[in-house]
Design an enzyme around this catalytic site. Structure first.
Site, PDB file in Angstrom:
ATOM      1  N   ALA A 143       0.832  -1.209   0.000  1.00 40.03           N
ATOM      2  CA  ALA A 143       0.000   0.000   0.000  1.00 40.03           C
ATOM      3  C   ALA A 143       0.864   1.255   0.000  1.00 40.03           C
ATOM      4  O   ALA A 143       0.610   2.193  -0.774  1.00 40.03           O
ATOM      5  CB  ALA A 143      -0.926  -0.011   1.214  1.00 40.03           C
ATOM      6  N   SER A 182       9.141   1.080   8.977  1.00 35.01           N
ATOM      7  CA  SER A 182       9.912   0.508  10.068  1.00 35.01           C
ATOM      8  C   SER A 182      10.819  -0.614   9.563  1.00 35.01           C
ATOM      9  O   SER A 182      10.414  -1.397   8.696  1.00 35.01           O
ATOM     10  CB  SER A 182       8.930  -0.042  11.102  1.00 35.01           C
ATOM     11  N   LYS A 192      -2.518 -14.593 -14.979  1.00 31.07           N
ATOM     12  CA  LYS A 192      -3.695 -15.181 -14.312  1.00 31.07           C
ATOM     13  C   LYS A 192      -4.904 -14.942 -15.208  1.00 31.07           C
ATOM     14  O   LYS A 192      -5.258 -13.787 -15.462  1.00 31.07           O
ATOM     15  CB  LYS A 192      -3.880 -14.492 -12.952  1.00 31.07           C
ATOM     16  N   LEU A 194      -4.438  -2.367   4.245  1.00 26.68           N
ATOM     17  CA  LEU A 194      -5.035  -3.137   5.342  1.00 26.68           C
ATOM     18  C   LEU A 194      -5.535  -2.234   6.457  1.00 26.68           C
ATOM     19  O   LEU A 194      -6.462  -2.596   7.191  1.00 26.68           O
ATOM     20  CB  LEU A 194      -4.003  -4.132   5.884  1.00 26.68           C
ATOM     21  N   GLU A 250     -10.995 -13.642  -3.638  1.00 27.74           N
ATOM     22  CA  GLU A 250     -11.101 -13.105  -5.010  1.00 27.74           C
ATOM     23  C   GLU A 250      -9.994 -12.088  -5.282  1.00 27.74           C
ATOM     24  O   GLU A 250     -10.142 -11.241  -6.175  1.00 27.74           O
ATOM     25  CB  GLU A 250     -12.489 -12.501  -5.233  1.00 27.74           C
TER      26      GLU A 250
HETATM   27  C1  LIG Z   1      -3.279 -14.048   3.995  1.00 32.21           C
HETATM   28  C2  LIG Z   1      -3.361 -12.914   3.032  1.00 32.21           C
HETATM   29  C3  LIG Z   1      -3.359 -13.172   1.667  1.00 32.21           C
HETATM   30  C4  LIG Z   1      -3.472 -12.121   0.763  1.00 32.21           C
HETATM   31  N1  LIG Z   1      -3.534 -12.384  -0.577  1.00 32.21           N
HETATM   32  C5  LIG Z   1      -3.756 -11.364  -1.437  1.00 32.21           C
HETATM   33  C6  LIG Z   1      -3.858 -11.604  -2.831  1.00 32.21           C
HETATM   34  O1  LIG Z   1      -3.713 -12.711  -3.327  1.00 32.21           O
HETATM   35  N2  LIG Z   1      -4.122 -10.546  -3.637  1.00 32.21           N
HETATM   36  C7  LIG Z   1      -4.257  -9.284  -3.157  1.00 32.21           C
HETATM   37  O2  LIG Z   1      -4.528  -8.374  -3.919  1.00 32.21           O
HETATM   38  N3  LIG Z   1      -4.107  -9.028  -1.856  1.00 32.21           N
HETATM   39  C8  LIG Z   1      -3.876 -10.027  -0.990  1.00 32.21           C
HETATM   40  N4  LIG Z   1      -3.718  -9.759   0.339  1.00 32.21           N
HETATM   41  C9  LIG Z   1      -3.730  -8.373   0.779  1.00 32.21           C
HETATM   42  C10 LIG Z   1      -2.373  -7.757   0.613  1.00 32.21           C
HETATM   43  O3  LIG Z   1      -1.397  -8.534   1.228  1.00 32.21           O
HETATM   44  C11 LIG Z   1      -2.371  -6.385   1.236  1.00 32.21           C
HETATM   45  O4  LIG Z   1      -3.445  -5.655   0.731  1.00 32.21           O
HETATM   46  C12 LIG Z   1      -1.121  -5.673   0.886  1.00 32.21           C
HETATM   47  O5  LIG Z   1       0.013  -6.403   1.220  1.00 32.21           O
HETATM   48  C13 LIG Z   1      -1.056  -4.336   1.563  1.00 32.21           C
HETATM   49  O6  LIG Z   1      -0.580  -4.411   2.844  1.00 32.21           O
HETATM   50  P1  LIG Z   1      -0.268  -3.035   3.550  1.00 32.21           P
HETATM   51  O7  LIG Z   1       0.791  -2.329   2.778  1.00 32.21           O
HETATM   52  O8  LIG Z   1      -1.548  -2.319   3.801  1.00 32.21           O
HETATM   53  O9  LIG Z   1       0.267  -3.496   4.985  1.00 32.21           O
HETATM   54  P2  LIG Z   1       1.607  -4.247   5.420  1.00 32.21           P
HETATM   55  O10 LIG Z   1       2.150  -5.128   4.386  1.00 32.21           O
HETATM   56  O11 LIG Z   1       1.298  -4.828   6.761  1.00 32.21           O
HETATM   57  O12 LIG Z   1       2.664  -3.063   5.623  1.00 32.21           O
HETATM   58  C14 LIG Z   1       2.634  -2.233   6.766  1.00 32.21           C
HETATM   59  C15 LIG Z   1       3.818  -1.305   6.749  1.00 32.21           C
HETATM   60  O13 LIG Z   1       3.685  -0.382   7.815  1.00 32.21           O
HETATM   61  C16 LIG Z   1       4.909  -0.270   8.475  1.00 32.21           C
HETATM   62  N5  LIG Z   1       4.673   0.129   9.868  1.00 32.21           N
HETATM   63  C17 LIG Z   1       3.775  -0.378  10.749  1.00 32.21           C
HETATM   64  N6  LIG Z   1       3.883   0.261  11.935  1.00 32.21           N
HETATM   65  C18 LIG Z   1       4.854   1.202  11.778  1.00 32.21           C
HETATM   66  C19 LIG Z   1       5.437   2.173  12.638  1.00 32.21           C
HETATM   67  N7  LIG Z   1       5.067   2.322  13.918  1.00 32.21           N
HETATM   68  N8  LIG Z   1       6.423   2.959  12.143  1.00 32.21           N
HETATM   69  C20 LIG Z   1       6.846   2.836  10.861  1.00 32.21           C
HETATM   70  N9  LIG Z   1       6.319   1.948  10.005  1.00 32.21           N
HETATM   71  C21 LIG Z   1       5.345   1.134  10.459  1.00 32.21           C
HETATM   72  C22 LIG Z   1       5.573  -1.628   8.362  1.00 32.21           C
HETATM   73  O14 LIG Z   1       6.969  -1.542   8.531  1.00 32.21           O
HETATM   74  C23 LIG Z   1       5.168  -1.985   6.929  1.00 32.21           C
HETATM   75  O15 LIG Z   1       6.116  -1.399   6.039  1.00 32.21           O
HETATM   76  C24 LIG Z   1      -3.571 -10.792   1.242  1.00 32.21           C
HETATM   77  C25 LIG Z   1      -3.512 -10.542   2.612  1.00 32.21           C
HETATM   78  C26 LIG Z   1      -3.421 -11.582   3.508  1.00 32.21           C
HETATM   79  C27 LIG Z   1      -3.397 -11.277   4.972  1.00 32.21           C
HETATM   80  N1  LIG Z   2     -13.012  -5.335 -13.113  1.00 29.38           N
HETATM   81  C1  LIG Z   2     -12.388  -6.504 -12.574  1.00 29.38           C
HETATM   82  C2  LIG Z   2     -13.457  -7.457 -12.223  1.00 29.38           C
HETATM   83  C3  LIG Z   2     -13.404  -8.809 -12.768  1.00 29.38           C
HETATM   84  C4  LIG Z   2     -13.927  -9.239 -13.923  1.00 29.38           C
HETATM   85  N2  LIG Z   2     -13.666 -10.555 -14.064  1.00 29.38           N
HETATM   86  C5  LIG Z   2     -12.967 -10.986 -13.031  1.00 29.38           C
HETATM   87  C6  LIG Z   2     -12.432 -12.207 -12.769  1.00 29.38           C
HETATM   88  C7  LIG Z   2     -11.716 -12.359 -11.606  1.00 29.38           C
HETATM   89 CL1  LIG Z   2     -11.026 -13.864 -11.297  1.00 29.38          CL
HETATM   90  C8  LIG Z   2     -11.528 -11.297 -10.732  1.00 29.38           C
HETATM   91  C9  LIG Z   2     -12.068 -10.054 -11.018  1.00 29.38           C
HETATM   92  C10 LIG Z   2     -12.778  -9.909 -12.176  1.00 29.38           C
HETATM   93  C11 LIG Z   2     -11.319  -6.974 -13.545  1.00 29.38           C
HETATM   94  O1  LIG Z   2     -11.547  -6.970 -14.743  1.00 29.38           O
HETATM   95  O2  LIG Z   2     -10.263  -7.326 -13.089  1.00 29.38           O
END
Ligand SMILES: Cc1cc2nc3c(=O)[nH]c(=O)nc-3n(C[C@H](O)[C@H](O)[C@H](O)COP(=O)(O)OP(=O)(O)OC[C@H]3O[C@@H](n4cnc5c(N)ncnc54)[C@H](O)[C@@H]3O)c2cc1C
Ligand SMILES: N[C@@H](Cc1c[nH]c2cc(Cl)ccc12)C(=O)O
Length: 536
Positions: free
Chosen positions: A28, A51, A90, A366, A375
């Site tokens: 993010a 961090s 994918k 998150l 999905e």
């Molecule tokens: C099990 C699982 C599977 C997933 N699979 C998918 C997927 O297939 N596809 C998909 O699109 N998304 C998926 N996601 C979501 C995806 O992982 C997250 O949306 C994405 O990684 C974003 O995370 P983030 O950057 O918000 O948080 P994080 O990765 O947790 O990063 C947080 C950051 O904040 C920093 N931080 C925290 N506290 C402090 C502090 N006090 N000082 C300084 N820095 C700090 C940390 O150092 C870190 O850099 C999944 C999530 C999970 C839990």
């Molecule tokens: N606009 C999205 C939505 C979407 C349309 N088909 C799929 C299939 C799957 Cl597996 C996920 C997401 C989507 C996109 O086109 O990505």
């Protein structure tokens, strides 16, 4: 938390650049930094503080196809970023065992056709050519079964109506929510931490300041705006806008500003995950061009093929399984390849912050909200949030309406996806243990319950799905409803009276096209083997 005088406000002052501090360097944080740099250049002053001790989630490897707009916005071609992130293609999500053991179906990146004003799904219910709705209605299902690449060995994209634009530095860029074009035929799998590293380079080359330090305090003024974040070693960082990318901690939005979190746990009980990175020998094992979600005793396992490894993990409900049981299920599923690999246990916070933008703090990732990754919506939420942030980027401090519009759009996306995910469980035929039995009686959003009553008689269309933009088109609902098979769905009565010849011809056209593409296209293994040979 400390309080002091008014937050410095450079918004609306043309002589000063707007200062933005992003706290967090996960997917993010770096997606936000690079997008804002691409959008505003040096008209804003960007800092990312992350961090060294608090890690990122480190998963998040499958995307929506729309992420193409993100890379295009950054003016990055696939050849720039894909090799650096071990990325693969994918074409769909493959659901295994959701209906019954041994059954699978796909949710592909392919629009559902329509004939004489009725979606092909409706015609299929009237005249099922085979017992595979997905194969009869989409060519992508056959390509996934045959493990094909969406590109020929010379790099040409398969013809599904989507035409790739030449990489042009000055071309207008589009955003996801407004894109009305042809369905993009594929998305990506990639290593999330490699993408974060890649985007760190992209951002810092464009002037983004990168500070590695812990944020230990958040300063507020008397109006509750954030004045600064205090770091352990780099002093105070003040800014006009703060972006909270601190993951599930939500350090700024939930902790410092006290914005409440609205849990979805009552309708989506999966709140835990255990993940493994499994080595993969691409020369010997297939690189399926899809994310696989295999139903398990207390949730489901994801399988994501990447270049040289498989990302896998078990998402489960803590009320039905202990972490030890879950790890055992996952290790049994993966087999000996994961014997020496350590497991990563993750507790997930399911739901969304009531508002994601409060005062001068906007949460992305998150910290804003999350639903289980069934999905692959996590990165889509981030991408959508950043686009909306740019759309509603403040020019002054008193932009309450702008914030309200932003918050509505974020809430709609998440609430809509929540409905879509609930359908997977209430709509799954399997009910062979307490976990799966409970999916049929658990509370679902009232509006979804009403929609399901409609869908039993009229397959989902724009009139009957969640009415606000949430990323998922009506055909996606058709795929889950007809694929998972737990809800009995009838065709429209009018189809008993209609001339079916055009619909039957359309099923035949799909079958012929699918057979031809399976003949012509290389497997994904062949495609990436050649790509690697060309670059070495
Ligand atoms: C099990 C699982 C599977 C997933 N699979 C998918 C997927 O297939 N596809 C998909 O699109 N998304 C998926 N996601 C979501 C995806 O992982 C997250 O949306 C994405 O990684 C974003 O995370 P983030 O950057 O918000 O948080 P994080 O990765 O947790 O990063 C947080 C950051 O904040 C920093 N931080 C925290 N506290 C402090 C502090 N006090 N000082 C300084 N820095 C700090 C940390 O150092 C870190 O850099 C999944 C999530 C999970 C839990
Ligand atoms: N606009 C999205 C939505 C979407 C349309 N088909 C799929 C299939 C799957 Cl597996 C996920 C997401 C989507 C996109 O086109 O990505």
């Amino acid at each position: 938390m400390t309080a002091r005088g008014a937050a410095g406000d450079h918004f609306g002052d043309p002589g000063k650049s707007r200062r933005v501090v992003i706290v967090g360097g996960g997917t993010a944080g770096w997606m936000t930094a690079s997008y804002l740099a691409a959008a505003f250049g040096d008209r804003i002053d960007l800092t990312v503080v992350e961090s060294a001790h608090i890690g990122t989630v480190g998963v998040g490897e499958a995307t929506f196809s729309d992420i193409r707009h993100f890379f295009e916005f950054l003016r990055l071609a696939e050849s720039d970023w894909m090799p650096a992130c071990n990325a693969t293609y994918k074409l769909a999500v493959r659901f295994e065992n959701w209906r019954e053991p041994g059954h699978h179906f796909y949710h592909p990146f392919e629009q559902l056709g329509s004939v004489d004003g009725f979606p092909l799904s409706d015609w299929w219910l009237r005249h099922p050519a085979t017992n595979r709705f997905d194969k009869d209605c989409f060519v992508m299902a056959s390509l996934c079964d045959a493990e094909r690449s969406p590109r020929y060995l010379d790099g040409t994209l398969l013809d599904q109506g989507f035409v790739e634009q030449d990489h042009d530095e000055s071309a207008a860029r589009s955003t996801i929510a407004e894109y009305q074009g042809v369905q993009i035929p594929y998305a990506y799998h990639f290593e999330a931490h490699l993408l974060a590293t890649y985007l760190t380079g992209y951002s810092t080359r464009r002037g983004v300041r990168h500070i590695v330090d812990n944020v230990v305090d958040v300063g507020l003024d008397e109006d509750g705006f954030i004045t600064h974040v205090a770091t352990a070693e780099h002093g105070e960082l003040s800014a006009d806008l703060f972006v909270d990318c601190t993951g599930f901690r939500a350090l700024l939005l939930n902790k410092a500003l006290g914005e409440p979190f609205v849990s979805y746990q009552d309708t989506l009980p999966n709140d835990s995950a255990v993940a493994l990175q499994v080595p993969l020998d691409m020369d010997r094992e297939p690189l399926r061009p899809c994310t696989t979600a295999t139903a398990q005793e207390a949730g489901w396992i994801w399988t994501i093929p990447l270049i040289s490894r498989i990302g896998t993990g078990y998402v489960y409900a803590g009320d039905y399984s202990t972490p030890e049981q879950a790890e055992r299920v996952l290790r049994d599923f993966v087999g000996p390849a994961a014997a020496d690999v350590p497991a990563n246990h993750i507790k997930m916070r399911i739901g969304r912050s009531r508002r994601s933008w409060v005062k001068n703090c906007v949460a992305v990732g998150l910290s804003s909200g999350f639903v289980e990754p069934l999905e692959s919506t996590g990165i889509f939420f981030i991408h959508h949030a950043i686009e909306q942030m740019v759309k509603y980027f403040p020019s002054g401090r008193g932009d309450e309406l702008q914030r309200e519009l932003y918050n509505r759009s974020i809430a709609h996306v998440m609430d809509g996806v929540r409905e879509f995910l609930c359908l997977h469980y209430v709509g799954a035929r399997r009910a062979d243990n307490q976990y799966w039995k409970d999916t049929k009686t658990r509370k679902i959003p009232d509006a979804l319950a009403e929609r399901i009553e409609i869908w039993k008689h009229k397959v989902p269309d724009t009139e009957s799905v969640y009415p606000y933009y949430h990323g998922l088109p009506p055909y996606s609902y058709n795929c889950i409803l007809l694929g998972a098979g737990g809800i009995e769905v009838r065709h429209s009565p009018a189809l008993d009276l209609a001339d079916e010849r055009a619909a039957l011809a359309e099923f035949q056209r799909i079958r012929i096209k699918a057979d031809k593409l399976v003949q012509e296209l290389p497997t994904q293994n062949e495609y990436f083997a050649q790509m690697r040979a060309d670059t070495h």
